[in-house]
Design a protein around this motif. Structure first.
Motif, short mmCIF file in Angstrom:
data_model
loop_
_atom_site.label_atom_id
_atom_site.label_comp_id
_atom_site.label_asym_id
_atom_site.label_seq_id
_atom_site.Cartn_x
_atom_site.Cartn_y
_atom_site.Cartn_z
N SER A 1 0.84 -1.21 0.00
CA SER A 1 0.00 0.00 0.00
C SER A 1 0.87 1.25 0.00
O SER A 1 0.55 2.23 -0.69
CB SER A 1 -0.95 -0.01 1.20
N ARG A 2 1.97 1.24 0.75
CA ARG A 2 2.86 2.40 0.76
C ARG A 2 3.52 2.59 -0.61
O ARG A 2 3.71 3.73 -1.06
CB ARG A 2 3.93 2.24 1.84
N THR A 3 3.91 1.51 -1.24
CA THR A 3 4.53 1.61 -2.56
C THR A 3 3.58 2.24 -3.57
O THR A 3 3.99 2.97 -4.47
CB THR A 3 4.96 0.21 -3.06
N ALA A 4 2.28 1.95 -3.40
CA ALA A 4 1.28 2.51 -4.31
C ALA A 4 0.85 3.92 -3.93
O ALA A 4 0.29 4.64 -4.76
CB ALA A 4 0.05 1.60 -4.33
N GLY A 5 1.11 4.34 -2.68
CA GLY A 5 0.67 5.64 -2.22
C GLY A 5 -0.70 5.61 -1.58
O GLY A 5 -1.40 6.63 -1.55
N LEU A 6 -1.10 4.43 -1.05
CA LEU A 6 -2.41 4.27 -0.43
C LEU A 6 -2.26 3.91 1.05
O LEU A 6 -1.35 3.15 1.41
CB LEU A 6 -3.18 3.13 -1.10
N LEU B 1 -5.87 6.81 -8.04
CA LEU B 1 -4.90 7.78 -7.55
C LEU B 1 -4.38 8.66 -8.67
O LEU B 1 -4.17 8.18 -9.79
CB LEU B 1 -3.70 7.06 -6.91
N PRO B 2 -4.14 9.95 -8.40
CA PRO B 2 -3.47 10.80 -9.40
C PRO B 2 -2.10 10.22 -9.72
O PRO B 2 -1.40 9.69 -8.84
CB PRO B 2 -3.35 12.15 -8.69
N SER B 3 -1.70 10.30 -10.97
CA SER B 3 -0.44 9.68 -11.40
C SER B 3 0.76 10.23 -10.64
O SER B 3 1.71 9.50 -10.34
CB SER B 3 -0.25 9.88 -12.90
N ASN B 4 0.73 11.54 -10.31
CA ASN B 4 1.87 12.11 -9.59
C ASN B 4 1.98 11.56 -8.17
O ASN B 4 3.09 11.41 -7.64
CB ASN B 4 1.79 13.63 -9.57
N VAL B 5 0.86 11.23 -7.54
CA VAL B 5 0.88 10.65 -6.20
C VAL B 5 1.48 9.25 -6.24
O VAL B 5 2.36 8.91 -5.44
CB VAL B 5 -0.54 10.59 -5.60
N ARG B 6 1.01 8.46 -7.20
CA ARG B 6 1.52 7.11 -7.29
C ARG B 6 3.00 7.09 -7.67
O ARG B 6 3.79 6.32 -7.14
CB ARG B 6 0.71 6.32 -8.31
N GLN B 7 3.39 7.95 -8.59
CA GLN B 7 4.78 7.97 -9.03
C GLN B 7 5.70 8.43 -7.90
O GLN B 7 6.80 7.90 -7.74
CB GLN B 7 4.95 8.88 -10.25
N ALA B 8 5.26 9.41 -7.11
CA ALA B 8 6.08 9.88 -5.99
C ALA B 8 6.29 8.76 -4.96
O ALA B 8 7.40 8.58 -4.44
CB ALA B 8 5.42 11.09 -5.33
#
Length: 372
Positions: free
Chosen positions: A205-210, A229-236
């Motif tokens: 979940s952390r790797t995905a940004g969730l 998720l917004p792409s910038n959130v997931r990519q960060a």
């Protein structure tokens, strides 16, 4: 300050031996090449221990591994260790890489250590419920009847190590005392640059940004939430993880740990034999190391694969013990932490590393480990 001859001796020994005596003003008396004046009656010179011969890493293999990693590109660590003679060939072998399911090995080692201590038995009953479900690869989920699966510790270890079942591994993780118990085992055995993360659910979940929610374990709920998720959130989140993985481990440390396992330095003989045999029966990664293992050789290994994002994968790994027909063995670790190379080319890198080890082995004679 006035020093007696025995206080001089005490200070010299504290400094590391008899050699520093001349540096502090004492003038030892010699007889037949031995210091006699300052030694107390009955003193016996310690017996010199055999000297370990440092066997240099084979140059052809060093050149081959360096070229393979350099030509491949991306964040990659490779290590090959001769378990019999001790040399190691490594390229980026000290750089922590995302482990993903490679970390299941440390959970199993911790569990078998507790088996050796008499705290756990492999045939102990254990229950898996729907609240234990994780995400991604968890074939055990299909075995739950009315939300419950009754089994044994042995069965869960087999599923975690040979099928890479995430739920089986997380259930075992709680059974042994959680991430702190696993990291304590790693530290107690001085396994080096190896960290165990927070477990499958929080790691993914952390790797995905969730933030983790247990309902993500059901069906494709996690995939759906991640897709929103917004792409910038997931990519960060992805970039943070691959840059400093919470479950990071260096290829060189993994190879050293596998060598310790093979030499019987981590577990009892029975547990060592059982774990290696279990790893040799693994069903994962047929296109990775195993694709280059010749007839007559044996491979006990553990794979690991992370999430994909825009052609990158947060960890694409294979680590294991490769044993030749003559009994000589090698610990091999290939950790691809971040690359845009296609999956087939990543698999080919792993196959090439094993092929180079086999070629080296077939061209060399065994070397002695110790000499007087």
């Amino acid at each position: 300050m006035v020093l007696t001859r025995f206080s001089v001796l005490e200070r010299a020994l504290t400094l590391g031996g008899l050699a520093p005596l001349a540096l502090i003003g004492a003038a030892p008396q010699h007889q037949g090449g031995r210091i006699t004046e300052l030694l107390p009656p009955g003193y016996v010179q310690p017996k010199q221990q055999p000297r370990e011969v440092v066997v240099p890493a084979p140059t052809p293999l060093v050149v081959d591994i360096d070229r393979l990693v350099t030509d491949f590109g991306g964040k990659v660590g490779v290590a090959v260790k001769s378990i019999d003679t001790g040399w190691m060939v490594a390229k980026n072998g000290d750089v922590p890489m995302p482990q993903q399911s490679v970390s299941k090995l440390w959970v199993t080692l911790t569990l078998l250590d507790q088996v050796d201590q008499g705290r756990i038995r492999l045939d102990d009953p254990i229950t898996v419920t729907k609240n234990d479900l994780t995400l991604f690869h968890q074939p055990i989920a299909s075995l739950l009847k009315n939300g419950v699966y009754n089994t044994t510790v042995r069965d869960l270890v087999r599923r975690a190590m040979t099928m890479s079942d995430n739920t089986a591994n997380d259930r075992l993780l709680r059974h042994v005392g959680g991430p702190s118990a696993v990291n304590a085992y790693i530290k107690r055995h001085s396994l080096g640059a190896i960290k165990f993360g927070p477990g499958e659910r929080l790691l993914q979940s952390r790797t995905a940004g969730l933030p983790w929610r247990q309902d993500y374990a059901m069906g494709r709920a996690f995939y759906a939430a991640r897709a929103k998720l917004p792409s910038n959130v997931r990519q960060a989140a992805f970039n943070r993880y691959v840059a400093d993985p919470i479950d990071g481990a260096a290829a060189g440390s993994i190879a050293n740990a596998l060598a310790k396992l093979q030499r019987g330095e981590l577990l009892s003989p029975a547990s060592t034999q059982w774990l290696i045999a279990t790893m040799e029966s693994s069903r994962t990664g047929h296109a990775r190391f195993r694709a280059s293992v010749p007839p007559g050789w044996k491979l006990g290994h553990k794979t690991g694969t992370g999430q994909d994002l825009m052609g990158r994968t947060a960890g694409f790994n294979d680590v294991g013990i490769l044993t030749a027909p003559d009994g000589r063995s090698y610990a091999v670790a290939v950790m691809i932490g971040d690359t845009s190379r296609p999956v087939r080319e990543r698999q080919k890198l792993m196959q090439n590393v094993v092929a180079r080890v086999v070629t080296y082995h077939d061209s060399e004679k065994p070397q002695p480990v110790l000499a007087d």
